[in-house]
Design a protein around this motif. Structure first.
Motif, PDB file in Angstrom:
ATOM      1  N   ARG A  46     -12.702   1.952   0.479  1.00 38.54           N
ATOM      2  CA  ARG A  46     -11.604   2.563  -0.253  1.00 38.54           C
ATOM      3  C   ARG A  46     -11.871   4.055  -0.260  1.00 38.54           C
ATOM      4  NH1 ARG A  46      -9.932   1.300  -5.492  1.00 38.54           N
ATOM      5  NH2 ARG A  46      -7.881   1.321  -4.560  1.00 38.54           N
ATOM      6  N   TYR A  71       0.238   3.775  -2.929  1.00 35.51           N
ATOM      7  CA  TYR A  71      -0.395   5.070  -2.709  1.00 35.51           C
ATOM      8  C   TYR A  71       0.613   6.208  -2.542  1.00 35.51           C
ATOM      9  CZ  TYR A  71      -4.545   2.219  -2.388  1.00 35.51           C
ATOM     10  OH  TYR A  71      -5.543   1.339  -2.679  1.00 35.51           O
ATOM     11  N   LEU A  90      -6.819  -4.165   4.259  1.00 37.07           N
ATOM     12  CA  LEU A  90      -6.624  -3.620   5.606  1.00 37.07           C
ATOM     13  C   LEU A  90      -7.560  -4.281   6.616  1.00 37.07           C
ATOM     14  CD1 LEU A  90      -6.092   0.201   4.972  1.00 37.07           C
ATOM     15  CD2 LEU A  90      -4.397  -1.526   5.547  1.00 37.07           C
ATOM     16  N   ASP A  93       5.033   6.219   4.644  1.00 35.76           N
ATOM     17  CA  ASP A  93       5.312   6.600   3.258  1.00 35.76           C
ATOM     18  C   ASP A  93       5.198   8.107   3.110  1.00 35.76           C
ATOM     19  OD1 ASP A  93       2.589   7.463   2.530  1.00 35.76           O
ATOM     20  OD2 ASP A  93       2.061   5.349   2.734  1.00 35.76           O
ATOM     21  N   ASN A 134       0.827  -1.209   0.000  1.00 32.51           N
ATOM     22  CA  ASN A 134       0.000   0.000   0.000  1.00 32.51           C
ATOM     23  C   ASN A 134       0.863   1.261   0.000  1.00 32.51           C
ATOM     24  OD1 ASN A 134      -2.396  -1.337  -0.056  1.00 32.51           O
ATOM     25  ND2 ASN A 134      -2.949  -0.965   2.076  1.00 32.51           N
TER      26      ASN A 134
HETATM   27  P1  ADP Z   1      -6.963  -1.678  -1.493  1.00 35.92           P
HETATM   28  O1  ADP Z   1      -5.581  -1.125  -1.486  1.00 35.92           O
HETATM   29  O2  ADP Z   1      -7.064  -2.982  -2.193  1.00 35.92           O
HETATM   30  O3  ADP Z   1      -7.987  -0.702  -1.928  1.00 35.92           O
HETATM   31  P2  ADP Z   1      -6.772  -1.822   1.404  1.00 35.92           P
HETATM   32  O4  ADP Z   1      -7.739  -2.405   2.371  1.00 35.92           O
HETATM   33  O5  ADP Z   1      -5.377  -2.313   1.463  1.00 35.92           O
HETATM   34  O6  ADP Z   1      -7.398  -2.060  -0.021  1.00 35.92           O
HETATM   35  O7  ADP Z   1      -6.783  -0.254   1.585  1.00 35.92           O
HETATM   36  C1  ADP Z   1      -8.011   0.431   1.749  1.00 35.92           C
HETATM   37  C2  ADP Z   1      -7.891   1.866   1.326  1.00 35.92           C
HETATM   38  O8  ADP Z   1      -7.052   2.581   2.223  1.00 35.92           O
HETATM   39  C3  ADP Z   1      -7.245   2.073  -0.031  1.00 35.92           C
HETATM   40  O9  ADP Z   1      -8.189   1.957  -1.051  1.00 35.92           O
HETATM   41  C4  ADP Z   1      -6.699   3.485   0.083  1.00 35.92           C
HETATM   42  O10 ADP Z   1      -7.710   4.395  -0.191  1.00 35.92           O
HETATM   43  C5  ADP Z   1      -6.345   3.610   1.550  1.00 35.92           C
HETATM   44  N1  ADP Z   1      -4.907   3.398   1.827  1.00 35.92           N
HETATM   45  C6  ADP Z   1      -4.316   2.270   2.250  1.00 35.92           C
HETATM   46  N2  ADP Z   1      -3.007   2.457   2.434  1.00 35.92           N
HETATM   47  C7  ADP Z   1      -2.734   3.731   2.123  1.00 35.92           C
HETATM   48  C8  ADP Z   1      -1.550   4.539   2.119  1.00 35.92           C
HETATM   49  N3  ADP Z   1      -0.362   4.034   2.481  1.00 35.92           N
HETATM   50  N4  ADP Z   1      -1.674   5.836   1.736  1.00 35.92           N
HETATM   51  C9  ADP Z   1      -2.878   6.333   1.388  1.00 35.92           C
HETATM   52  N5  ADP Z   1      -4.025   5.630   1.367  1.00 35.92           N
HETATM   53  C10 ADP Z   1      -3.970   4.345   1.726  1.00 35.92           C
END
Ligand code: ADP
Length: 723
Positions: A413, A370, A429, A394, A366
């Protein structure tokens, strides 16, 4: 004369006061004649003074009250006041009868109170409590039941009379009707789930709350029983549905994914660039589909409690390094730098290697995903009390406060054009959170939009007595493998994978065919899909293990159903879930072939670089290797599978080399394992007798070749059964 006037005046005064009180007052003389009968008493009982005063108390015309007066006036009767309820059609009166001494004789004084309003409130409150769907039971501080509402009676199948006023703990009450195995021990939570089998099957959330008075004094507690049967059943049905559908999707996907891989690898002849490009898109999407299905299966497993966690001590520093390696190629391409900031003395945590790895990879992936502009991804760890907290930071797009709260819920999301473009399921997550919480840790996020995010998780420090059980590392040698699968396409796919690794493959499509071939060909490994047309694959597994001719052939179960536990209990040597991942399949088969063919050497050293150097050297010579990083791990490995030889360092944490030698050489089952000591340190003179038990010694630094020669010599001089 003046005195008599005074007395009369004060008597009048008292009369006037008595007339004013809101309670009815009656007093008898020693002979039982009524002497006082105030205005309120006249009103409440509907009698005039003339009808009553000077007459025996029977003139009151209230049988319950008269009985109480009679009891109180008996000589030597108890002196505590008696309470009597006098019910009228439209009102409720409470009379309290107490004795008083009239000269030397006993007489009775009665106060009567109008409780109509109070009784009204009580009835109203009871009506409210009775009409809620939740069960309510109120206990006083001695655990005496003081109130139980109809819903609670219905849930537990009791009549109010049988429990009211009785001293019964909540768990006694529930125990009468709970399913077997109900454990009433306090588990630290205020709400717990209790499954009832009588009078009806029910799942209740039972919540207990203390009842305190205004000044905080403890008055007892109230238990709330909330029926969650329907919710739980719907959620179970949903989980089963998801799990069935996912499994059904996996079978065709196994073929799709496998054959695309083969075409892309050129197994079906040359393909041109356009074909390659199109196929790559198909592959990418089928990979995404597999990922989605795996995520959904993970969630349904977690939610239905079918997830099996193997908790062992984990070195998070090691795992972080592994994660950085995994993403090395990706991060280089995307312009990210992964930096580790982990203190060298970080204690190990208790966790499941695969699952914690999954969480870490999810966070790191992630962080890269992201942070479209690249930047640094920093993995940190620190000890906080008895937890290790690992964080992944990050410099990416960040997350708004409102979104942060919801990130860890399923399918959530952040809605922005960027996240839409990036793509994902929003499940990762929520899976991470469930895994970490199941392991006793917590997850969280800190973030500033536009600046970056830090995701963290914590895990408990591993207890001293928690020991990892190291297993064989891979070793590839050819041999014959019997592939059992009712689906010819899948069998062909597995065959292709194995043949290209130098194995010779035989296939069987049914249970009976498999049995014949296993007996006839004595393959080195059998891969078995437990879903067969002519019988249950588990039965075949049992037959193979029961027959001395085939019992020693390791069986690798390939299944789309999560039944690793069952497979292993029944003697499967390995377990792999479909869709089959080529590299995992090959690693396991190589291991299994290695485990029957080549001698196994256990390498024990807390210096990981030495372990990996020796592992590589030993493998090139055809040995199978088990790696352990301290004495306790070594002993766990030895108990699981007796090695043919052991390379042992002396100075190690947890359990040192001397203790290992002693444990092995004093055990009749184990003492014949040859031990080579490797040491760079001064020998502990007080323990030379222990060193004498070992078979040979090499001093660090040594050439790996030299060590190999020693091992080979030892193995040659000590031929052992079964090798
Ligand atoms: P996915 O990445 O498959 O959408 P996740 O459950 O891993 O599903 O993440 C859920 C949401 O959290 C992502 O869609 C994103 O919007 C946000 N997210 C996760 N990690 C980050 C990050 N490091 N920086 C910004 N947004 C993040």
């Amino acid at each position: 004369m003046a005195r008599a006037t005074d007395e009369r005046r004060s008597f009048m005064h008292i009369r006037a006061l008595m007339a004013q009180t809101s309670e009815g007052l009656i007093a008898t003389g020693p002979a039982g004649e009524v002497r006082v009968f105030n205005e309120t008493a006249q009103q409440l009982l509907g009698k005039s003074r003339d009808e009553v005063v000077g007459k025996p108390y029977h003139a009151l015309g209230e049988p319950k009250l008269e009985a109480a007066i009679e009891r109180i006036m008996r000589p030597r009767a108890r002196r505590d006041p008696q309470r009597v309820r006098l019910t009228r059609e439209d009102r409720t009166l409470t009379a309290t009868v107490a004795p008083y001494m009239c000269g030397d004789d006993r007489a009775a004084v009665v106060t009567i109170r109008d409780d109509t309003a109070l009784e009204g409130y009580r009835k109203q409150a009871e009506a409210i409590l009775a009409s809620t769907g939740d069960g309510l039971i109120v206990f006083d501080p001695d655990e005496v039941v003081t109130y139980i509402n109809p819903a609670a009676c219905d849930f537990i199948g009791v009549k109010p009379k049988s429990v009211l006023g009785k001293r019964k703990s909540l768990w006694d009450l529930l125990d009468m009707v709970a399913e077997e195995g109900f454990d009433p021990a306090y588990d630290g939570s205020q709400v717990r789930e209790v499954r009832l089998e009588k009078p009806a099957h029910r799942i209740l959330d039972v919540r207990t709350d203390p009842v305190l008075d205004e000044s905080g004094g403890y008055l007892g507690f109230v238990a709330t029983l909330h029926d969650v049967t329907a919710e739980r059943e719907v959620s179970q049905m949903k989980n089963e549905f998801v799990s069935t559908v996912s499994h059904e999707l996996r079978t065709p996907l196994t073929s799709i994914k496998g054959y695309i891989d083969l075409i892309l690898e050129g197994e079906a002849g040359e393909i041109n660039d356009i074909q390659r490009e199109f196929l790559s898109i198909v592959k990418e999407n089928s990979d995404r589909l597999v990922e989605l299905i795996n995520d959904m299966l993970d969630i349904s497993r977690i939610e239905s409690g079918r997830i099996h966690l193997k908790v062992q001590p984990l070195d998070l520093a090691d795992m972080a390094a592994g994660a950085a390696d995994t993403f090395a190629a990706v991060s280089e391409q995307s312009g990210h730098r992964i930096v580790l900031k982990i203190p060298p003395d970080l204690p190990r945590v208790a966790g499941d290697r695969d699952r914690v790895g999954q969480v870490l990879l999810n966070f790191v992936s992630n962080a890269i995903k992201y942070s479209p502009e690249g930047g640094v991804v920093t993995i940190r760890a620190k000890l906080e009390d008895d937890m290790v907290v690992m964080s992944i930071s990050d410099q990416g797009i960040g997350i708004e406060k409102a979104d942060q709260k919801k990130l860890f819920t399923k399918f959530y999301r952040v809605d922005s054009s960027l996240t839409r473009e990036i793509g994902g399921t929003g499940l990762g997550l929520s899976i991470c959170k469930s895994i970490i919480e199941l392991l006793g840790g917590r997850v969280g996020v800190r973030s500033t939009p536009g600046k970056g995010s830090t995701f963290w998780f914590s895990l408990p420090v591993a207890r001293k007595d928690l020991v990892r059980t190291p297993a064989l590392e891979g070793a590839g040698v050819g041999g014959r493998v019997l592939v059992v699968d009712r689906n010819p396409e899948v069998a062909n796919l597995v065959e292709t994978y194995l043949v290209r690794q130098g194995y010779e493959v035989e296939k069987a499509y049914s249970s009976s065919e498999a049995l014949v071939k296993a007996r006839e060909l004595k393959p080195r490994v059998i891969t078995l899909d437990v879903m067969l047309d002519d019988g249950d694959g588990f039965e075949l597994l049992q037959t193979l293990k029961d027959d001395p001719e085939t019992a020693d052939i390791p069986v690798l179960v390939l299944s789309i159903v999560c039944d690793e536990g069952r497979s292993c209990r029944m003697g499967a040597a390995g377990y792999l879930e479909k869709p089959i991942e080529k590299s995992r399949l090959l690693t396991i088969v190589n291991d299994l072939v290695g485990s029957v063919a080549s001698p196994v050497v256990l390498v024990v050293d807390d210096d990981r670089s030495i372990v990996s150097l020796l592992t590589a050297t030993l493998k090139t010579k055809g040995f199978s290797v088990i790696a352990a990083y301290d004495g306790a791990e070594a002993m766990a490995a030895v108990r699981k599978r007796k090695p043919d030889a052991m390379l042992l360092d002396l100075q190690m944490p947890v359990m040192d080399g001397y203790q290992v030698i002693e444990a092995i050489k004093t055990d009749d089952e184990l003492r014949d394992i040859p031990i080579v000591i490797m040491t760079a340190y001064q020998i502990d003179r007080s323990r030379t007798d222990i060193l004498g038990m070992a078979d040979t010694k090499v001093d660090k630094p040594f050439a790996p070749e030299e060590l190999l020669n020693r091992v080979e010599a030892l193995l040659a001089s000590e031929p052992k059964e079964g090798v």
